[in-house]
Design an enzyme around this catalytic site. Structure first.
Site, mmCIF file in Angstrom:
data_model
loop_
_atom_site.group_PDB
_atom_site.id
_atom_site.type_symbol
_atom_site.label_atom_id
_atom_site.label_comp_id
_atom_site.label_asym_id
_atom_site.label_seq_id
_atom_site.Cartn_x
_atom_site.Cartn_y
_atom_site.Cartn_z
ATOM 1 N N THR A 136 0.817 -1.221 0.000
ATOM 2 C CA THR A 136 0.000 0.000 0.000
ATOM 3 C C THR A 136 0.846 1.264 0.000
ATOM 4 O OG1 THR A 136 -1.559 1.291 1.341
ATOM 5 C CG2 THR A 136 -0.134 -0.224 2.514
ATOM 6 N N GLU A 138 0.198 3.690 1.759
ATOM 7 C CA GLU A 138 0.232 4.180 3.138
ATOM 8 C C GLU A 138 1.585 3.908 3.800
ATOM 9 O OE1 GLU A 138 -2.054 5.827 5.085
ATOM 10 O OE2 GLU A 138 -3.431 6.066 3.400
ATOM 11 N N TYR A 159 -2.373 0.205 10.492
ATOM 12 C CA TYR A 159 -2.574 -0.438 9.191
ATOM 13 C C TYR A 159 -1.282 -0.435 8.387
ATOM 14 C CZ TYR A 159 -3.968 -0.853 4.286
ATOM 15 O OH TYR A 159 -4.058 -1.209 2.963
ATOM 16 N N LYS A 163 1.293 -3.528 7.299
ATOM 17 C CA LYS A 163 1.628 -3.739 5.895
ATOM 18 C C LYS A 163 3.138 -3.641 5.660
ATOM 19 C CE LYS A 163 -2.246 -4.334 3.499
ATOM 20 N NZ LYS A 163 -2.469 -5.412 2.515
#
Length: 365
Positions: A136, A138, A159, A163
């Site tokens: 991701t 992010e 999150y 990841k």
């Protein structure tokens, strides 16, 4: 020979689009889904996946109950299927929710990836099974400028931290055990199949309801966050391409364009002839419809994240060069696709509403 693929998170947005693409390529598709009181096959039904099975040469579609926290169950399923390709899309995928459920997010998003890769190793499938990990944007946090594969990571949420563990675990198993394992660092990708608690779908769905008088206003958090938004249907094509290469590697998939949440709101309302003007600052800011003076957007701090990511924009030059991949849908295409879907959904739920305005708005499509 028909290839076999296992997709974790098959009931999600990406799982549905990826299933459709693989069925078009005559894959035998197996999917992992969590047991719940609802079957949650809405996305598969919307994309008419069974029709693709019926009209394909040897393609099949089958789902299996399982959970990313169940090591024994994952090993047993992979041993039974012996897939040529595994696409790990399963995740607790909502960034804001990860602050409320950090341990669960880490277990599913981080350790779940480890469980799959370890299953490949324990079953001796290093040379037989290719692995795709859904990474991701992010991961980059608030790193300045356009991000590429060499940009340092600086996660800003549970999150993203989970990841990050999954990303480096994938790299480690590739280098340590020779597994064909790739990270797809995907920037924001949306579609009509996106969950309604995600900001883009929340906007298009709320605008449709406001238009038909079923909702008074849209309540938002940080509307100045900027993202690189693409269409999920384009991004799943890049996933598949990664696993067709001779050498495994990590790739960014992105449009290279950046837009704010504020712009997404304005453009969505503008599709239905609502011109939004902004008044006030911070949590007191409001979006006003110019013609009527109605307040259509308000800010609520409950939607703010404890740590915000302000700007994400991806450089997918590597994917373009080595995968021959590029997005086909524009930002405007994405908004039109999502809003059209939500207008139709609201209309179908209220059969007395006229449809001519919707048809006229999108007659060019």
């Amino acid at each position: 020979m028909n290839k076999t693929a296992l997709i974790t998170g098959i009931t999600g947005q990406d799982g549905a689009y990826l299933s459709r693409l693989l069925l078009q390529k005559n894959y035998r598709v197996h999917g992992l889904k969590r047991r719940s009181s609802n079957e949650n096959q809405d996305r598969a039904e919307q994309l008419h996946l069974i029709d693709f099975v019926s009209n394909s040469d040897g393609a099949s579609y089958q789902t299996h109950y399982g959970d990313m926290t169940d090591t024994a169950g994952l090993v047993r399923l992979i041993d039974e299927i012996r897939p040529d390709e595994i696409y790990n899309l399963a995740a607790q995928s909502h960034v804001r929710v990860s602050f409320d459920m950090p341990e669960f997010t880490g277990n599913v998003n981080g350790l779940g990836t480890l469980r799959l890769l370890e299953a490949i190793r324990l079953l001796g499938l290093e040379k037989n099974t290719k692995f795709y990990q859904a990474s991701t944007s992010e991961l980059y946090g608030n790193v300045q400028g356009k991000q590429n594969e060499e940009t340092p990571f600086a996660p800003r949420s549970p999150y993203a931290a989970a990841k990050l563990f999954a990303y480096w675990t994938t790299v480690n198993y590739r280098e340590a055990y020779g597994i064909f394992a790739c990270n797809g660092i995907l920037f924001n990708h949306e579609s009509p199949l996106r969950g309604e608690n995600f900001v883009t779908r929340k906007i298009t769905n709320s605008v449709a309801k406001i238009h038909y008088g079923l909702l008074d206003k849209l309540t938002m958090g940080n509307i100045d966050a900027c993202r690189d938004w693409g269409h999920a249907a384009d991004f799943v094509e890049g996933m598949v391409l990664m696993l067709q290469q001779a050498i495994p590697d990590d790739y960014i998939l992105a449009t290279g364009e950046v837009h704010s949440v504020r712009e997404f709101i304005e453009k969505t309302f503008a599709r239905l002839d609502y011109e939004i003007v902004w008044q006030g600052k911070g949590v007191d800011e409001k979006g006003i419809e110019r013609k009527s003076g109605r307040t259509l957007i308000e800010i609520d701090p409950i939607f703010f994240r404890p740590t915000e990511v302000r700007y994400l924009c991806g450089d997918s030059s590597k994917a373009k060069k080595f995968l021959n991949w590029k997005p086909r849908h524009s930002f405007d295409d994405l908004i039109d696709d999502m809003l059209r879907h939500d207008l139709d959904s609201v209309q179908n739920s209220q059969s007395s509403f006229p449809s001519e305005r919707i048809k006229n708005k999108f007659k060019s499509n």
